[in-house]
Design an enzyme around this catalytic site. Structure first.
Site, PDB file in Angstrom:
ATOM      1  N   ASN A 137       9.418   7.617  96.008  1.00  0.00           N
ATOM      2  CA  ASN A 137       8.656   6.415  96.343  1.00  0.00           C
ATOM      3  C   ASN A 137       9.103   6.009  97.737  1.00  0.00           C
ATOM      4  O   ASN A 137      10.160   5.411  97.895  1.00  0.00           O
ATOM      5  CB  ASN A 137       8.953   5.308  95.315  1.00  0.00           C
ATOM      6  CG  ASN A 137       8.342   3.976  95.719  1.00  0.00           C
ATOM      7  OD1 ASN A 137       7.499   3.910  96.612  1.00  0.00           O
ATOM      8  ND2 ASN A 137       8.775   2.905  95.057  1.00  0.00           N
ATOM      9  N   TRP A 138       8.283   6.360  98.710  1.00  0.00           N
ATOM     10  CA  TRP A 138       8.686   6.099 100.103  1.00  0.00           C
ATOM     11  C   TRP A 138       8.663   4.614 100.447  1.00  0.00           C
ATOM     12  O   TRP A 138       9.197   4.210 101.463  1.00  0.00           O
ATOM     13  CB  TRP A 138       7.756   6.849 101.064  1.00  0.00           C
ATOM     14  CG  TRP A 138       7.938   8.337 101.092  1.00  0.00           C
ATOM     15  CD1 TRP A 138       8.736   9.107 100.295  1.00  0.00           C
ATOM     16  CD2 TRP A 138       7.285   9.244 101.998  1.00  0.00           C
ATOM     17  NE1 TRP A 138       8.627  10.434 100.641  1.00  0.00           N
ATOM     18  CE2 TRP A 138       7.737  10.546 101.684  1.00  0.00           C
ATOM     19  CE3 TRP A 138       6.361   9.085 103.032  1.00  0.00           C
ATOM     20  CZ2 TRP A 138       7.292  11.679 102.380  1.00  0.00           C
ATOM     21  CZ3 TRP A 138       5.918  10.213 103.716  1.00  0.00           C
ATOM     22  CH2 TRP A 138       6.388  11.496 103.391  1.00  0.00           C
ATOM     23  N   LYS A 139       7.972   3.815  99.644  1.00  0.00           N
ATOM     24  CA  LYS A 139       7.786   2.391  99.960  1.00  0.00           C
ATOM     25  C   LYS A 139       7.167   2.273 101.354  1.00  0.00           C
ATOM     26  O   LYS A 139       6.419   3.159 101.757  1.00  0.00           O
ATOM     27  CB  LYS A 139       9.115   1.624  99.819  1.00  0.00           C
ATOM     28  CG  LYS A 139       9.768   1.902  98.465  1.00  0.00           C
ATOM     29  CD  LYS A 139      10.890   0.962  98.132  1.00  0.00           C
ATOM     30  CE  LYS A 139      11.453   1.309  96.766  1.00  0.00           C
ATOM     31  NZ  LYS A 139      12.495   0.373  96.326  1.00  0.00           N
ATOM     32  N   HIS A 167       5.204  -1.695  90.202  1.00  0.00           N
ATOM     33  CA  HIS A 167       6.555  -1.666  90.756  1.00  0.00           C
ATOM     34  C   HIS A 167       7.075  -3.101  90.858  1.00  0.00           C
ATOM     35  O   HIS A 167       6.317  -4.023  91.135  1.00  0.00           O
ATOM     36  CB  HIS A 167       6.556  -0.990  92.131  1.00  0.00           C
ATOM     37  CG  HIS A 167       7.933  -0.708  92.634  1.00  0.00           C
ATOM     38  ND1 HIS A 167       8.719  -1.692  93.191  1.00  0.00           N
ATOM     39  CD2 HIS A 167       8.681   0.409  92.609  1.00  0.00           C
ATOM     40  CE1 HIS A 167       9.893  -1.159  93.504  1.00  0.00           C
ATOM     41  NE2 HIS A 167       9.899   0.114  93.157  1.00  0.00           N
ATOM     42  N   GLU A 195       8.569  -4.595  93.072  1.00  0.00           N
ATOM     43  CA  GLU A 195       8.295  -5.270  94.356  1.00  0.00           C
ATOM     44  C   GLU A 195       6.878  -5.825  94.388  1.00  0.00           C
ATOM     45  O   GLU A 195       6.617  -6.836  95.051  1.00  0.00           O
ATOM     46  CB  GLU A 195       8.572  -4.291  95.513  1.00  0.00           C
ATOM     47  CG  GLU A 195      10.074  -4.062  95.675  1.00  0.00           C
ATOM     48  CD  GLU A 195      10.476  -2.689  96.189  1.00  0.00           C
ATOM     49  OE1 GLU A 195       9.623  -1.964  96.729  1.00  0.00           O
ATOM     50  OE2 GLU A 195      11.662  -2.333  96.044  1.00  0.00           O
ATOM     51  N   GLU A 223      12.928   0.792  85.738  1.00  0.00           N
ATOM     52  CA  GLU A 223      13.654   0.462  86.955  1.00  0.00           C
ATOM     53  C   GLU A 223      14.226  -0.948  86.835  1.00  0.00           C
ATOM     54  O   GLU A 223      13.531  -1.926  87.115  1.00  0.00           O
ATOM     55  CB  GLU A 223      12.705   0.517  88.167  1.00  0.00           C
ATOM     56  CG  GLU A 223      12.091   1.882  88.399  1.00  0.00           C
ATOM     57  CD  GLU A 223      11.635   2.056  89.840  1.00  0.00           C
ATOM     58  OE1 GLU A 223      12.056   3.045  90.456  1.00  0.00           O
ATOM     59  OE2 GLU A 223      10.913   1.201  90.353  1.00  0.00           O
ATOM     60  N   GLY A 245      17.580  -0.445  95.199  1.00  0.00           N
ATOM     61  CA  GLY A 245      17.988  -0.637  96.584  1.00  0.00           C
ATOM     62  C   GLY A 245      19.300  -1.372  96.754  1.00  0.00           C
ATOM     63  O   GLY A 245      19.656  -1.772  97.856  1.00  0.00           O
ATOM     64  N   SER A 290      18.562   3.101  92.685  1.00  0.00           N
ATOM     65  CA  SER A 290      19.759   3.637  93.347  1.00  0.00           C
ATOM     66  C   SER A 290      20.186   5.006  92.816  1.00  0.00           C
ATOM     67  O   SER A 290      21.384   5.299  92.742  1.00  0.00           O
ATOM     68  CB  SER A 290      20.919   2.643  93.273  1.00  0.00           C
ATOM     69  OG  SER A 290      20.591   1.429  93.953  1.00  0.00           O
ATOM     70  N   GLY A 293      13.735   5.938  95.436  1.00  0.00           N
ATOM     71  CA  GLY A 293      13.341   5.211  96.633  1.00  0.00           C
ATOM     72  C   GLY A 293      14.076   5.731  97.853  1.00  0.00           C
ATOM     73  O   GLY A 293      13.719   6.762  98.422  1.00  0.00           O
ATOM     74  N   GLY A 294      15.115   5.034  98.252  1.00  0.00           N
ATOM     75  CA  GLY A 294      15.829   5.344  99.488  1.00  0.00           C
ATOM     76  C   GLY A 294      16.187   6.818  99.666  1.00  0.00           C
ATOM     77  O   GLY A 294      15.988   7.389 100.750  1.00  0.00           O
TER      78      GLY A 294
HETATM   79  P1  PGA Z   1      15.892   2.956  95.177  1.00  0.00           P
HETATM   80  O1  PGA Z   1      14.389   2.520  94.759  1.00  0.00           O
HETATM   81  O2  PGA Z   1      16.058   4.387  94.739  1.00  0.00           O
HETATM   82  O3  PGA Z   1      15.919   2.794  96.668  1.00  0.00           O
HETATM   83  O4  PGA Z   1      16.816   2.021  94.468  1.00  0.00           O
HETATM   84  C1  PGA Z   1      13.805   2.979  93.566  1.00  0.00           C
HETATM   85  C2  PGA Z   1      12.430   2.370  93.431  1.00  0.00           C
HETATM   86  O5  PGA Z   1      12.267   1.173  93.702  1.00  0.00           O
HETATM   87  O6  PGA Z   1      11.459   3.064  93.045  1.00  0.00           O
END
Ligand code: PGA
Length: 244
Positions: free
Chosen positions: A10-12, A95, A97, A166, A172, A207, A228-229
């Site tokens: 998930n590149w966001k 998600h 967010e 999640e 994050g 994470s 994500g990251g």
């Molecule tokens: P993260 O994000 O791996 O950076 O914690 C995961 C996500 O929100 O899909």
């Protein structure tokens, strides 16, 4: 029946044409037996990613979709049929967010999942509790409510989704759920899915890194990860796929 195993990036809101080209050049070769790989990129980079991933087994994904199914006056929205037209195979819905910054409700998330399925896309439905909810002992209740909304809206079609647990406090933050914490919530989600629980993959997100992926992925009800990251760094993403 065995469940498919997935690592999905998930590149966001990250990327540029130049950065994507070098990242995707590494991602192209990652899928292997037993490990399906997907990347969910910003809308404006879907065409670029589609071209680079064309002859690969990497699934192309988007990060959100409109709940509106008919074309019309919805400025800024992207429909599921547009995503299908753009070669997208899977799309993240709900998600945290989106829930947090855009006020998305359980009902809207369920409607988005239904819209995705109707267009032939696989929705990756995200659920998870906040830190306050976990501390109040409400993690199972919150996740159960979020999953329940999707089950109620989709009925038997819920067997066609991917689920992602999640915990908001782990996204994050560098703070990962322990393998045991992930496992107990995954097991509860599987139970809430009813008959579909036998086949629906449930991914863990929050994470996930090369260093912790193996221990999380080894839990019986964890079928991979939503990353994500670490999905923005080719070597890290590759190591997580290898861990699966
Ligand atoms: P993260 O994000 O791996 O950076 O914690 C995961 C996500 O929100 O899909």
């Amino acid at each position: 029946m065995s469940r498919a195993r997935w690592v999905v990036g998930n590149w966001k809101m990250n990327g540029s044409f130049a950065a994507n080209a070098s990242l995707l050049a590494e991602v192209v070769g990652l899928p292997r037996d037993g490990a399906n790989v997907g990347v969910c990129v910003p809308f404006v980079y879907l065409a670029q990613a589609r071209q680079i991933l064309a002859d690969s087994r990497v699934a192309l994904g988007a990060q959100d979709v409109s709940a509106q199914t008919a074309p019309g006056a919805f400025t800024g929205e992207i429909s599921a049929s547009m995503l299908a037209d753009a070669g997208v195979a899977q799309v993240i819905v709900g998600h945290s967010e989106r829930r947090q910054y855009h006020g998305e409700t359980d009902a809207l998330v369920a409607a988005k999942a239904a819209a995705a399925l109707a267009a032939g896309l696989v929705p990756i439905v995200c659920v998870g509790e906040t830190l306050a909810e976990r501390d109040a002992g409400q993690a199972f209740e919150v996740v159960g409510r979020q999953v329940g909304a999707v089950v109620a809206a989709l009925g038997e079609s819920v067997s066609q989704v991917l689920l992602a647990y999640e915990p908001v406090w782990a996204i994050g933050t560098g703070r990962t759920a322990s393998p045991e914490q992930a496992q107990e919530v995954h097991a509860s989600i599987r139970a809430a899915l009813g008959a579909a629980g036998a086949t629906v993959p449930i991914l863990y997100g929050g994470s996930v890194k090369a260093a912790n992926a193996s221990s999380i992925f080894s839990m019986p009800d964890v079928d991979g990860g939503l990353i994500g990251g670490a999905s923005l760094v080719a070597a890290d993403f590759a190591a997580i796929v290898a861990a699966l």
